[in-house]
Design an enzyme around this catalytic site. Structure first.
Site, PDB file in Angstrom:
ATOM      1  N   ARG A 100      40.571  49.800  33.191  1.00 12.11           N
ATOM      2  CA  ARG A 100      39.755  48.655  32.753  1.00 12.11           C
ATOM      3  C   ARG A 100      38.425  48.794  33.479  1.00 12.11           C
ATOM      4  O   ARG A 100      38.365  48.787  34.707  1.00 12.11           O
ATOM      5  CB  ARG A 100      40.426  47.334  33.095  1.00 12.11           C
ATOM      6  N   HIS A 127      38.512  46.945  23.257  1.00 13.31           N
ATOM      7  CA  HIS A 127      39.770  46.523  23.896  1.00 13.31           C
ATOM      8  C   HIS A 127      40.923  46.900  22.940  1.00 13.31           C
ATOM      9  O   HIS A 127      41.555  46.025  22.347  1.00 13.31           O
ATOM     10  CB  HIS A 127      39.713  45.010  24.141  1.00 13.31           C
ATOM     11  N   GLN A 130      44.563  45.328  23.195  1.00 15.35           N
ATOM     12  CA  GLN A 130      44.623  43.942  22.734  1.00 15.35           C
ATOM     13  C   GLN A 130      44.713  43.909  21.205  1.00 15.35           C
ATOM     14  O   GLN A 130      45.461  43.129  20.625  1.00 15.35           O
ATOM     15  CB  GLN A 130      43.382  43.179  23.206  1.00 15.35           C
ATOM     16  N   ASP A 218      36.886  34.190  20.986  1.00 16.63           N
ATOM     17  CA  ASP A 218      37.021  34.738  22.338  1.00 16.63           C
ATOM     18  C   ASP A 218      35.948  34.061  23.186  1.00 16.63           C
ATOM     19  O   ASP A 218      35.066  33.369  22.664  1.00 16.63           O
ATOM     20  CB  ASP A 218      36.816  36.265  22.291  1.00 16.63           C
ATOM     21  N   CYS A 257      42.412  36.122  22.412  1.00 17.88           N
ATOM     22  CA  CYS A 257      43.037  37.133  23.289  1.00 17.88           C
ATOM     23  C   CYS A 257      43.309  36.582  24.687  1.00 17.88           C
ATOM     24  O   CYS A 257      44.108  37.158  25.416  1.00 17.88           O
ATOM     25  CB  CYS A 257      42.175  38.382  23.355  1.00 17.88           C
ATOM     26  N   ARG A 285      51.330  41.832  23.680  1.00 19.02           N
ATOM     27  CA  ARG A 285      50.745  42.900  24.500  1.00 19.02           C
ATOM     28  C   ARG A 285      51.855  43.786  25.056  1.00 19.02           C
ATOM     29  O   ARG A 285      51.747  45.014  25.106  1.00 19.02           O
ATOM     30  CB  ARG A 285      49.945  42.306  25.685  1.00 19.02           C
TER      31      ARG A 285
HETATM   32  N1  NVA Z   1      35.642  39.575  25.805  1.00 20.33           N
HETATM   33  C1  NVA Z   1      36.451  39.287  26.969  1.00 20.33           C
HETATM   34  C2  NVA Z   1      37.860  39.703  26.748  1.00 20.33           C
HETATM   35  C3  NVA Z   1      38.793  39.389  27.896  1.00 20.33           C
HETATM   36  C4  NVA Z   1      40.179  39.877  27.665  1.00 20.33           C
HETATM   37  C5  NVA Z   1      35.875  39.973  28.182  1.00 20.33           C
HETATM   38  O1  NVA Z   1      35.509  41.155  28.081  1.00 20.33           O
HETATM   39  O2  NVA Z   1      35.777  39.342  29.246  1.00 20.33           O
HETATM   40  N1   CP Z   2      43.513  39.517  27.052  1.00 21.28           N
HETATM   41  C1   CP Z   2      43.418  40.182  28.201  1.00 21.28           C
HETATM   42  O1   CP Z   2      43.115  41.390  28.242  1.00 21.28           O
HETATM   43  O2   CP Z   2      43.726  39.435  29.312  1.00 21.28           O
HETATM   44  P1   CP Z   2      43.458  39.823  30.813  1.00 21.28           P
HETATM   45  O3   CP Z   2      41.979  39.899  31.025  1.00 21.28           O
HETATM   46  O4   CP Z   2      44.117  38.745  31.608  1.00 21.28           O
HETATM   47  O5   CP Z   2      44.089  41.181  31.083  1.00 21.28           O
END
Ligand code: NVA
Ligand code: CP
Length: 300
Positions: A100, A127, A130, A218, A257, A285
């Site tokens: 990540r 992502h 997801q 989101d 998500c 997930r």
């Molecule tokens: N768009 C959000 C998704 C989190 C799972 C982010 O990147 O923070």
């Molecule tokens: N949806 C998602 O990826 O959640 P987290 O940021 O908690 O991993």
């Protein structure tokens, strides 16, 4: 030849559908035979996570694999060791890496230098894990994905981009409504316009949601954007509330998500309402990632 999962571009449509099928089977009949016994998954987090960290860890454990988690701040990545060097070293220890990170280029660099599969567990651009869970949730509720109208309201971000690639791969209609200044990535739009004419961009949230089978939103401020985001008022018309939801089909489902910012991009009423599938989506997930791990690490 190792296979990576950096975006859904990495998978043929049939491969996406077969991952969803395996995920659905595993959800119905969990595999207790520990097919990944003896394997180790490395998880690298340069951003916060709840779902991704826990679901990958539990997925690996339930399949018999072990997990090692590195956080940026207490690994050498945080002191400037390169992705390339980290990838080469981890390839000598573990069987796959999930990262990540911020730039998509970091995940790509990791993958280029690793001799083991690399999975994108969220970048600023995509992502994909997801999306597999989201597609599974939609399939469970709506069946054949290719016949659906899916809508997106709010920010044009990594999740929007992932839905766009999924639409190009699987042929469903995707209507996206964002403020003019927050549209999805222009290069990606251009690239996708040669593959599908079923992705529509508008600034009108009611037009995007009209007649939709699925309504997605989101956060308005993704991780890493906290310091340079415009005032959030521009997003207010895009809030997923019961009035906006009324434009969708009566039996439309709502996805997010998570984490959600209740009262901003989604209201309590919608998030906790009868059309919301967000908890199933979060659960999925686990099942989708089991399918990914089995494909990249174990049996085909
Ligand atoms: N768009 C959000 C998704 C989190 C799972 C982010 O990147 O923070
Ligand atoms: N949806 C998602 O990826 O959640 P987290 O940021 O908690 O991993």
């Amino acid at each position: 030849m190792k296979q990576d999962l950096l975006t859904l571009w990495d998978l043929e449509p049939q491969e996406i559908l077969s991952l969803l099928e395996v995920a659905a089977q595993l959800k119905q009949n969990p595999d207790h035979s520990e097919p990944l016994k003896g394997k180790t998954l490395g998880l690298i987090f340069e951003k916060a996570s709840t779902r991704t960290k826990v679901s990958f860890t539990v997925a690996a454990y339930q399949l018999g694999a072990q997990v090692i988690t590195l956080e940026q701040q207490n690994s050498q990545l945080g002191r400037g060791e390169s992705y390339a060097d980290t990838a080469k070293v981890l390839s000598r220890y573990v069987d796959a890496i999930m990262i990540r990170t911020f730039g998509q280029a970091s995940a790509e660099e990791m993958a280029r230098h690793a001799s083991i599969p690399v999975i994108n567990g969220l970048s600023d651009m995509f992502h994909p894990c997801q999306l597999l869970a989201d597609l599974l949730t939609v399939q469970e509720n709506k069946g054949d994905l290719s016949q659906l109208k899916i809508s997106w309201v709010g920010d044009g971000n990594n999740m929007t981009h992932s839905w766009m690639v999924a639409a190009a791969k699987l042929g469903f209609e995707l209507c996206i409504a964002t403020p003019a200044s927050q549209e999805p990535d222009g290069d990606l739009m251009k690239q996708l316009s040669t593959v599908t004419d079923k992705i529509v961009l508008t600034q009108d949230p009611f037009a995007a949601v009209k007649g939709a089978d699925v309504v997605n939103t989101d956060t308005w401020v993704s991780m890493g954007e906290e310091d340079d985001k415009e005032a959030l008022e521009i997003y207010q018309p895009y809030q997923l509330n019961s009035e906006l939801l009324k434009s969708a089909k009566d039996n439309a489902i709502v996805l997010h998500c998570l984490p959600a910012h209740r009262g901003h991009e989604i209201t309590d009423e919608v998030m906790d309402g009868p059309q919301s599938k967000v908890w199933d989506q979060a659960e999925n997930r686990l099942h989708a990632q089991k399918a990914v791990l089995l494909r990249l690490l174990g049996r085909k």
